[in-house]
Design a protein around this motif. Structure first.
Motif, mmCIF file in Angstrom:
data_model
loop_
_atom_site.group_PDB
_atom_site.id
_atom_site.type_symbol
_atom_site.label_atom_id
_atom_site.label_comp_id
_atom_site.label_asym_id
_atom_site.label_seq_id
_atom_site.Cartn_x
_atom_site.Cartn_y
_atom_site.Cartn_z
ATOM 1 N N ALA A 351 0.830 -1.205 0.000
ATOM 2 C CA ALA A 351 0.000 0.000 0.000
ATOM 3 C C ALA A 351 0.866 1.258 0.000
ATOM 4 O O ALA A 351 0.584 2.227 -0.713
ATOM 5 C CB ALA A 351 -0.937 -0.009 1.203
ATOM 6 N N PHE A 352 1.932 1.258 0.804
ATOM 7 C CA PHE A 352 2.812 2.427 0.868
ATOM 8 C C PHE A 352 3.442 2.708 -0.496
ATOM 9 O O PHE A 352 3.440 3.850 -0.985
ATOM 10 C CB PHE A 352 3.908 2.203 1.909
ATOM 11 N N LEU A 353 3.970 1.665 -1.139
ATOM 12 C CA LEU A 353 4.612 1.836 -2.437
ATOM 13 C C LEU A 353 3.622 2.336 -3.491
ATOM 14 O O LEU A 353 3.921 3.266 -4.250
ATOM 15 C CB LEU A 353 5.209 0.502 -2.887
ATOM 16 N N TYR A 385 9.587 4.839 -6.675
ATOM 17 C CA TYR A 385 9.768 3.417 -6.377
ATOM 18 C C TYR A 385 11.172 3.153 -5.834
ATOM 19 O O TYR A 385 11.353 2.379 -4.890
ATOM 20 C CB TYR A 385 9.545 2.577 -7.634
ATOM 21 N N PHE A 386 12.171 3.797 -6.453
ATOM 22 C CA PHE A 386 13.558 3.560 -6.039
ATOM 23 C C PHE A 386 13.785 4.031 -4.606
ATOM 24 O O PHE A 386 14.401 3.319 -3.795
ATOM 25 C CB PHE A 386 14.506 4.287 -6.989
ATOM 26 N N ILE A 387 13.289 5.227 -4.288
ATOM 27 C CA ILE A 387 13.465 5.747 -2.921
ATOM 28 C C ILE A 387 12.763 4.841 -1.914
ATOM 29 O O ILE A 387 13.331 4.494 -0.862
ATOM 30 C CB ILE A 387 12.933 7.190 -2.833
ATOM 31 N N CYS A 388 11.530 4.450 -2.227
ATOM 32 C CA CYS A 388 10.788 3.559 -1.325
ATOM 33 C C CYS A 388 11.485 2.213 -1.186
ATOM 34 O O CYS A 388 11.582 1.658 -0.079
ATOM 35 C CB CYS A 388 9.361 3.356 -1.832
ATOM 36 N N PHE A 389 11.971 1.676 -2.315
ATOM 37 C CA PHE A 389 12.639 0.370 -2.294
ATOM 38 C C PHE A 389 13.885 0.411 -1.415
ATOM 39 O O PHE A 389 14.102 -0.478 -0.571
ATOM 40 C CB PHE A 389 13.006 -0.036 -3.726
ATOM 41 N N VAL A 390 14.706 1.437 -1.611
ATOM 42 C CA VAL A 390 15.933 1.555 -0.810
ATOM 43 C C VAL A 390 15.584 1.777 0.660
ATOM 44 O O VAL A 390 16.174 1.152 1.556
ATOM 45 C CB VAL A 390 16.818 2.696 -1.347
ATOM 46 N N GLY A 391 14.623 2.671 0.928
ATOM 47 C CA GLY A 391 14.246 2.946 2.315
ATOM 48 C C GLY A 391 13.729 1.714 3.036
ATOM 49 O O GLY A 391 14.131 1.415 4.174
ATOM 50 N N ILE A 392 12.826 0.969 2.391
ATOM 51 C CA ILE A 392 12.282 -0.241 3.007
ATOM 52 C C ILE A 392 13.372 -1.289 3.199
ATOM 53 O O ILE A 392 13.420 -1.976 4.229
ATOM 54 C CB ILE A 392 11.128 -0.796 2.146
ATOM 55 N N SER A 393 14.278 -1.414 2.227
ATOM 56 C CA SER A 393 15.373 -2.384 2.341
ATOM 57 C C SER A 393 16.295 -2.038 3.502
ATOM 58 O O SER A 393 16.745 -2.926 4.239
ATOM 59 C CB SER A 393 16.171 -2.437 1.032
ATOM 60 N N LEU A 394 16.583 -0.743 3.684
ATOM 61 C CA LEU A 394 17.446 -0.339 4.797
ATOM 62 C C LEU A 394 16.769 -0.585 6.139
ATOM 63 O O LEU A 394 17.410 -1.027 7.104
ATOM 64 C CB LEU A 394 17.821 1.139 4.654
#
Length: 667
Positions: A351-353, A385-394
């Motif tokens: 949902a966040f993404l 998407y990239f910012i969310c992906f990196v943030g969630i991964s961290l």
């Protein structure tokens, strides 16, 4: 509405949702979880892959000994030898030695074995163990004990070279080499069968969790071991019919949720977009977009695609934004994401993404004036998407080194697929008769066929339309509205003047006015007729109805006071029907049509100023706008007093440089 909900519910996967959300390395924020039943702990993908590799390593390749190869090749050697002996150039007494040595050499090579090595099994070096099958008896050997074709040829060459009794070494070597063939033949079919049997026997589980056993305590860390137990419990819950319940009951639950979502959408339209709510075509389009996206998601889940993020979810807000508006696009996107969250893993993350990417998609095309904004929008969505992906991964891993960059590929594909929105928009426009901003961009091109015709037949009117477009667009940008729409409407609002352009002052030569020979009623009717003629021309050229609305309303139902007052002054004794001097209307019913009416009247009136200055322009703008207000022409246009004040200011500042003279009768 009912059909849309029924279709979505029918296609959604009929499995209950596991009620817990969890992540590896996080705290368990729920109450103590006690196993409600016994279940097996499934192995992780890494564990299964390790078992698979171990099985493949344990299976040795199977080779078959082909005894006929040695017999055939030795016999062929004897035949060749007899035929070619005369070319050896040796004494007859040496023939027996040559022959026996050649036979002995071939026998020693074939007894050791000739084979081709497989790179597939050279895991730890060039040599590997294999099973040699002869007469249904298997024997384990190593390739170091055998020959390859090259090694066998080299062996034969060395043996012949080291035999002093052989004088013509090249002659004998050529005959022997021709008879060296493989006699250990790789049995690929049997080897693969053994591998498949070994892989089938791999256990998918490792241990059991007994009923009543504590799986994880409140606020305990979710270790990899605990995470795998939770995953196993979830999979058991969703796969076991005895546990997950009745599918008919699940259908009812899904139908209730889908019905709630569609009902909320209808309430939103009823309260805030009544024009769409009352148009079945537009509602049908919206429901088709929603239903199509939900069915696509359902198919993706049922066919078990590797990642749900391959689905271009941003396509929904893009289509709705371009065909309708920002607020509706955001509302629909939120509702679609909410319902999808019940059927995808890691629903909050999903949902966040999707919510953030949808917001970026909507904001990036708020004012669509160039086609390049499509690509810019796609890049901005990808950046989100990239910012969310990196943030969630961290957050999940706590390390840059553990980010799985390959997992970002689905997002790239999703953004590329979202570009399909633009051909779909054209398709929806044609089917449902809706005009998007893409079409408006095409209509505002002054090289369009109808506008070129207007500039040729009525150049003064064309210039007037350009000035009106500039005034109206500047005003609508400041008070809020669709600037592209009002510009398109302004460019086409006077196309009816192409029929009799000489009767309109902006197209007349100085000193020549055809109205001088007409009655006031006839002149008024010719001027008024440009509205109805404009509608006819627009429909004949397939202009959208939303543009035709500007043609209908740009004079509202105002009275043509120049000819009306002239008639009263010259014929005071005659009865006059006021409707003869009145435009047919209707009055403007939107901000855009209202602003266009004001811009058209102000621009036309400003041409009648003899010596334009700040005072005369201020007075003119105030007089024209006040007159329209007094006549009730803006009652339905949703323009506030604050908007009126802003429009006055903009028109005054933009008209300071206009110095044209124009008779007032076209007001």
């Amino acid at each position: 509405m009912f059909l849309s909900v029924a279709i979505v519910t029918l296609f959604l996967p009929k499995q209950p949702r596991f009620k817990y959300e969890y992540e590896k390395g996080k705290l368990w924020m729920n109450q103590d979880l006690i196993s409600p039943y016994g279940f097996a702990i499934e192995k992780t993908p890494d564990e299964l892959e390790k078992d698979r590799q171990d099985v493949l390593k344990s299976v040795q390749p199977i080779y078959k000994l082909e005894t006929e190869v040695m017999e055939t090749e030795v016999q062929t050697f004897l035949t060749d030898f007899e035929l070619k002996w005369t070319t050896a150039g040796e004494k007859p007494g040496a023939k027996g030695h040559y022959k026996n040595f050649g036979i002995s050499l071939l026998n020693s090579i074939y007894q050791r074995g000739v084979m081709t090595l497989s790179k597939r099994y050279q895991r730890s070096g060039p040599n590997y163990n294999f099973q040699l099958v002869q007469n249904n008896v298997s024997e384990q050997l190593n390739t170091v004990e055998t020959f390859t074709l090259d090694a066998a040829n080299k062996y034969a060459e060395d043996e012949i070279k080291n035999n002093a009794a052989i004088a013509n070494k090249e002659w004998l070597l050529s005959i022997v080499k021709d008879r060296i063939k493989q006699n250990y033949i790789f049995d690929e079919l049997l080897t693969e069968r053994l591998e498949e049997e070994g892989l089938r026997n791999i256990s998918l589980t490792r241990g059991m969790v007994q009923q009543g056993e504590l799986i994880v305590a409140n606020r305990a860390l979710i270790t990899p071991e605990v995470y795998q137990k939770l995953e196993s419990l979830k999979n058991t819950f969703e796969k076991d019919d005895r546990i997950r319940g009745d599918k008919r009951v699940i259908f009812i639950g899904q139908f209730l949720l889908g019905g709630l979502i569609v009902s909320l959408l209808m309430i939103f339209l009823r309260l805030f977009r009544r024009d769409i709510f009352q148009d079945n075509r537009q509602i049908s389009l919206i429901l088709i977009v929603i239903t199509s996206m939900m069915v696509t998601l359902s198919w993706a889940i049922q066919f078990k695609i590797p990642n749900v993020y391959y689905i271009p979810y941003a396509i929904v807000p893009i289509i709705i934004r371009i065909l309708f508006d920002t607020r509706l696009a955001l509302n629909i996107h939120l509702l679609v994401v909410l319902i999808a969250g019940f059927f995808v893993p890691n629903s909050f993350e999903f949902a966040f993404l999707q919510v953030t990417s949808g917001m970026v998609a909507i904001y990036s095309i708020k004012n669509l004036v160039k086609r390049e904004q499509f690509l810019i929008s796609a890049l901005l969505i990808l950046s989100d998407y990239f910012i969310c992906f990196v943030g969630i991964s961290l957050i999940r891993n706590g390390s840059f080194l553990q980010i799985e960059w390959v997992s970002f590929i689905p997002f790239i594909i999703s953004v590329l697929l979202s570009l399909l929105a633009y051909p779909l928009i054209y398709l929806f426009e044609q089917i449902f008769g809706i005009t998007s901003e893409v079409s408006l961009m095409e209509l505002t091109n002054t090289n369009a066929k109808l506008l070129r015709e207007l500039s040729y037949k009525a150049p003064g009117t064309f210039q007037h339309s350009l000035q009106v477009a500039n005034l109206a667009e500047a005003a609508i940008y400041n008070i809020g509205g669709n600037g592209l729409l009002v510009r398109a409407g302004a460019l086409y609002h006077d196309i009816g003047k192409m029929e009799n352009p000489q009767y309109f002052i902006e197209n007349q030569n100085r000193g020549s006015n055809p109205h001088d020979s007409l009655s006031y009623e006839a002149s008024a009717q010719i001027i008024i007729r440009h509205v109805t003629k404009g509608i006819e021309i627009a429909r004949r050229n397939h202009l959208p109805e939303i543009i035709i609305d500007f043609i209908k309303t740009h004079h509202g139902n105002t009275r043509m006071d120049y000819f009306y007052q002239s008639f009263l002054k010259n014929f005071p004794e005659k009865f006059v029907d006021e409707n003869i001097f009145r435009y047919p209307g209707p009055i403007p019913f939107s901000k855009e049509t209202g602003v266009l009416m004001l811009a058209d009247s102000v621009e036309a009136a400003s041409r009648s100023l003899k010596d334009p200055d700040a005072k005369s322009i201020n007075s003119l703008v105030d007089r024209i706008i006040d007159y329209k207000l007094d006549q009730g022409q803006l009652n339905n246009s949703n323009i506030t007093l604050k908007d009126i004040a802003m429009i006055r200011q903009i028109f005054k500042s933009m008209l300071m440089s206009i110095y044209h003279v124009r008779v007032d009768y076209d007001l």
